[in-house]
Design an enzyme around this catalytic site. Structure first.
Site, mmCIF file in Angstrom:
data_model
loop_
_atom_site.group_PDB
_atom_site.id
_atom_site.type_symbol
_atom_site.label_atom_id
_atom_site.label_comp_id
_atom_site.label_asym_id
_atom_site.label_seq_id
_atom_site.Cartn_x
_atom_site.Cartn_y
_atom_site.Cartn_z
ATOM 1 N N HIS A 104 0.855 -1.186 0.000
ATOM 2 C CA HIS A 104 0.000 0.000 0.000
ATOM 3 C C HIS A 104 0.883 1.225 0.000
ATOM 4 O O HIS A 104 1.963 1.236 0.569
ATOM 5 C CB HIS A 104 -0.892 0.014 1.245
ATOM 6 C CG HIS A 104 -2.054 0.928 1.124
ATOM 7 N ND1 HIS A 104 -1.981 2.264 1.400
ATOM 8 C CD2 HIS A 104 -3.318 0.703 0.715
ATOM 9 C CE1 HIS A 104 -3.171 2.824 1.181
ATOM 10 N NE2 HIS A 104 -4.000 1.898 0.774
ATOM 11 N N ASP B 23 -8.039 -5.114 -0.738
ATOM 12 C CA ASP B 23 -8.492 -5.891 -1.899
ATOM 13 C C ASP B 23 -8.207 -7.369 -1.786
ATOM 14 O O ASP B 23 -8.646 -8.154 -2.626
ATOM 15 C CB ASP B 23 -7.815 -5.336 -3.153
ATOM 16 C CG ASP B 23 -8.290 -3.923 -3.429
ATOM 17 O OD1 ASP B 23 -7.462 -2.997 -3.375
ATOM 18 O OD2 ASP B 23 -9.502 -3.749 -3.623
HETATM 19 C C1 SDX Z 1 -6.021 0.363 -3.046
HETATM 20 O O1 SDX Z 1 -4.258 4.850 -1.894
HETATM 21 C C2 SDX Z 1 -5.218 4.189 -1.353
HETATM 22 O O2 SDX Z 1 -5.669 4.502 -0.276
HETATM 23 C C3 SDX Z 1 -5.742 3.023 -2.165
HETATM 24 C C4 SDX Z 1 -6.799 2.167 -1.490
HETATM 25 C C5 SDX Z 1 -8.068 2.951 -1.249
HETATM 26 O O3 SDX Z 1 -8.824 2.556 -0.348
HETATM 27 O O4 SDX Z 1 -8.348 3.903 -2.033
HETATM 28 O O5 SDX Z 1 -6.303 1.670 -0.250
HETATM 29 C C6 SDX Z 1 -7.193 0.973 -2.360
HETATM 30 O O6 SDX Z 1 -5.707 0.781 -4.127
HETATM 31 C C7 SDX Z 1 -5.219 -0.704 -2.330
HETATM 32 C C8 SDX Z 1 -3.976 -1.152 -3.157
HETATM 33 C C9 SDX Z 1 -4.449 -2.175 -4.209
HETATM 34 N N1 SDX Z 1 -3.323 -2.508 -5.117
HETATM 35 C C10 SDX Z 1 -2.741 -3.705 -5.089
HETATM 36 O O7 SDX Z 1 -2.974 -4.565 -4.245
HETATM 37 C C11 SDX Z 1 -1.740 -3.927 -6.228
HETATM 38 C C12 SDX Z 1 -0.474 -4.602 -5.644
HETATM 39 N N2 SDX Z 1 0.220 -3.618 -4.812
HETATM 40 C C13 SDX Z 1 1.146 -2.791 -5.457
HETATM 41 O O8 SDX Z 1 1.276 -2.700 -6.798
HETATM 42 C C14 SDX Z 1 1.779 -1.730 -4.602
HETATM 43 O O9 SDX Z 1 1.968 -2.222 -3.357
HETATM 44 C C15 SDX Z 1 1.051 -0.426 -4.546
HETATM 45 C C16 SDX Z 1 0.761 0.122 -5.900
HETATM 46 C C17 SDX Z 1 -0.209 -0.562 -3.789
HETATM 47 C C18 SDX Z 1 1.971 0.542 -3.830
HETATM 48 O O10 SDX Z 1 3.063 0.713 -4.703
HETATM 49 P P1 SDX Z 1 4.347 1.422 -4.184
HETATM 50 O O11 SDX Z 1 3.999 2.592 -3.329
HETATM 51 O O12 SDX Z 1 5.267 1.628 -5.340
HETATM 52 O O13 SDX Z 1 4.948 0.320 -3.227
HETATM 53 P P2 SDX Z 1 6.170 0.637 -2.364
HETATM 54 O O14 SDX Z 1 6.864 1.881 -2.784
HETATM 55 O O15 SDX Z 1 5.713 0.535 -0.964
HETATM 56 O O16 SDX Z 1 7.101 -0.604 -2.746
HETATM 57 C C19 SDX Z 1 8.163 -0.866 -1.878
HETATM 58 C C20 SDX Z 1 8.817 -2.113 -2.456
HETATM 59 C C21 SDX Z 1 9.243 -1.982 -3.906
HETATM 60 O O17 SDX Z 1 10.349 -2.870 -4.044
HETATM 61 P P3 SDX Z 1 11.862 -2.230 -3.901
HETATM 62 O O18 SDX Z 1 12.009 -1.262 -5.052
HETATM 63 O O19 SDX Z 1 11.923 -1.575 -2.543
HETATM 64 O O20 SDX Z 1 12.771 -3.453 -4.047
HETATM 65 O O21 SDX Z 1 7.901 -3.213 -2.420
HETATM 66 C C22 SDX Z 1 7.701 -3.695 -3.734
HETATM 67 C C23 SDX Z 1 8.076 -2.572 -4.665
HETATM 68 O O22 SDX Z 1 8.509 -3.116 -5.908
HETATM 69 N N3 SDX Z 1 6.291 -4.045 -3.826
HETATM 70 C C24 SDX Z 1 5.824 -5.243 -4.151
HETATM 71 C C25 SDX Z 1 4.429 -5.151 -4.047
HETATM 72 N N4 SDX Z 1 4.102 -3.913 -3.671
HETATM 73 C C26 SDX Z 1 5.257 -3.229 -3.535
HETATM 74 N N5 SDX Z 1 6.467 -6.393 -4.502
HETATM 75 C C27 SDX Z 1 5.658 -7.460 -4.774
HETATM 76 N N6 SDX Z 1 4.292 -7.435 -4.711
HETATM 77 C C28 SDX Z 1 3.659 -6.305 -4.340
HETATM 78 N N7 SDX Z 1 2.341 -6.282 -4.260
#
Ligand code: SDX
Length: 444
Positions: free
Chosen positions: A321, A379
């Site tokens: 998130h 989700d």
């Molecule tokens: C919603 O904003 C809101 O409030 C949204 C929401 C709402 O109520 O409106 O809460 C609803 O959208 C929930 C999120 C739903 N999306 C997903 O579940 C999709 C999967 N999650 C991701 O794609 C991701 O976690 C995000 C998009 C949600 C957040 O992306 P970020 O901010 O880029 O994640 P981050 O910066 O915290 O990542 C840190 C690290 C990174 O790796 P490094 O570069 O540090 O090595 O974690 C990795 C990312 O690549 N990472 C993941 C991951 N999510 C982050 N690796 C594997 N699987 C994942 N799901």
């Protein structure tokens, strides 16, 4: 017994607290005021920065940038706390009817019994759509994604309601707000029915918001619809948990669209568009698709490995998130609701639920996810519950939009009524070509 509430008080800024910016280019110093709110980080007020220094701030994706004042929702991402008008989400999900939460988000207080009855009466009497509105659906293929149908039909509401679309008129704003809350379940159910080739069902005002929606979605004209209280409670809780979430991508979209004084129906249609993405509200659909692709527990390690591989675009959808770096409080509640629904429907052996529980267990035991604080989000479990109730995966994002409409419209109302309301206009860091003369085609 009242749950002990965490202490969220912050140390307010001392009088005149400021941050001094030293620009080494000219050695000048600039004092930037520090502002505090009720909870959460203090903010550095940079509104005068460009005028005084000629510099922009730089924050692609706005992760460190507050784009507004808001009194509606507060999230403490590190502690997994979510408040609506100060009330913890756990208590609202356990005790509040969705319309109660709609009233709370709109007007800032929990309604009295008579206020809730009056509000429910008004919403009920806006729940039908214009008879000609049905014709919009006929233009879509039956297999169109229901989010495409929702974007088109919700945006088309502004083609019907010219009478109350002057957003400078408080009464018109109130009626538009009521119409959107009231008509979204009707439109969402119509999109579902249209995809099935089944007749639309008219709303019934004697049912609760959640029961009315379930009847419009699953009822048929040929026989009476029997309301299931467990499923109704699950949908009510689902809607409460999706109601609002600070300045997420879709809410920020609604605010920016509304800042140009576009009508609220067009702004909510823009919000639906932003929500559709698989990184946002489209994730609930992507979670079930991912679980079906994983198929069984033995294949989980392969997908965990892929999620960690930077050369693989696969992400463990439903995890992580932008703000929560702790367990999303909504995910825990939805996991419980999911279990209740599966038990009610005699599906406790639902393989996807068992697979999801095992995937969560393994991921939360893996350093990659633990170090990056990637916990299940809202989700992760919702799709399993919705599918057990009978919705196809394509209907999951529209259901998220149904719950989030109140948040979008409450934030839109707050933005429009703000004393300093003006059009949003982010700046940029230009990295394109330097200025250069046009080259006539004969010389290219
Ligand atoms: C919603 O904003 C809101 O409030 C949204 C929401 C709402 O109520 O409106 O809460 C609803 O959208 C929930 C999120 C739903 N999306 C997903 O579940 C999709 C999967 N999650 C991701 O794609 C991701 O976690 C995000 C998009 C949600 C957040 O992306 P970020 O901010 O880029 O994640 P981050 O910066 O915290 O990542 C840190 C690290 C990174 O790796 P490094 O570069 O540090 O090595 O974690 C990795 C990312 O690549 N990472 C993941 C991951 N999510 C982050 N690796 C594997 N699987 C994942 N799901």
């Amino acid at each position: 017994m009242q749950r002990a509430l965490p202490d969220l008080t912050i140390t307010p800024p001392v009088a005149g607290e400021k941050v001094t910016l030293v620009l080494h280019a000219d050695g000048k110093q600039y004092d930037l005021p520090v502002l505090g709110g009720t909870h959460g980080p203090k903010v550095i007020d940079v509104r005068r920065l460009y005028a005084e220094t000629g510099y922009f701030t730089y924050d692609p994706g706005f992760l460190s940038t507050a784009n507004c004042d808001s009194a509606i929702t507060y999230i403490d991402g590190d502690r997994g706390i979510l408040l609506h008008r100060g009330y913890p989400i756990e208590e609202l999900a356990a005790h509040a009817d969705f319309l109660e939460v709609c009233y709370l988000l709109l007007y800032g207080k929990l309604p009295t019994p008579s206020e809730l009855a009056d509000f429910g009466y008004v919403i009920g009497h806006h729940s039908m759509v214009h008879e000609q509105f049905k014709r919009f659906f006929a233009g879509f293929r039956r297999d169109a994604h229901p989010m495409a149908v929702m974007v088109g039909t919700v945006g088309a509401l502004s083609a019907f309601y010219h009478d109350k679309i002057d957003i400078t008129d408080p009464e018109a704003r109130m009626v538009s707000t009521h119409r959107l809350i009231a008509k979204m379940p009707t439109i969402c159910a119509m999109a579902f029915k249209y995809s099935l080739g089944r007749p639309f069902m008219y709303p019934r005002n004697d049912l609760s918001y959640a029961a009315n929606f379930l009847r419009m979605a699953f009822g048929i004209p040929a026989e009476p619809y029997v309301v299931n209280p467990v499923l109704t409670r699950a949908i009510n809780r689902f809607l409460v948990l999706h109601a609002d979430h600070e300045q997420n991508a879709s809410t920020a979209t609604v605010r920016i669209a509304g800042s140009s004084r576009a009508n609220p129906y067009a702004c909510v249609a823009a919000g639906i568009t932003a929500l559709w993405g698989p990184d946002h509200g489209g994730a609930n659909e992507a979670v079930v698709n991912m679980l079906e692709e994983i198929g069984n527990k033995d294949r989980i390690p392969l997908y965990i490995k892929r999620a960690k591989d930077k050369n693989d675009s696969f992400r463990l959808t439903g995890f992580g998130h932008r703000v929560y770096k702790n367990y999303d409080p909504r995910a825990a509640i939805l996991r419980e609701s999911c279990h209740e629904v599966l038990a009610e429907l005699g599906k406790t052996d639902e393989p996807l639920f068992a697979l999801a529980l095992e995937l969560e267990r393994i991921a939360l035991d893996d350093d990659y996810f633990v170090q990056r604080k990637l916990f299940p989000n809202v989700d992760f479990y919702s799709g399993i519950m919705l599918r057990a109730i009978g919705f196809p995966t394509a209907m999951f994002p529209p259901l998220f939009a149904l719950g989030r409409t109140i948040g979008w419209i409450a934030q839109w109302k707050e933005m429009i009524e703000a004393s300093d309301q003006h059009i949003a206009r982010p700046r940029q860091r230009y990295i394109g070509e330097a200025i250069r003369p046009y080259v006539p085609i004969a010389e290219r």
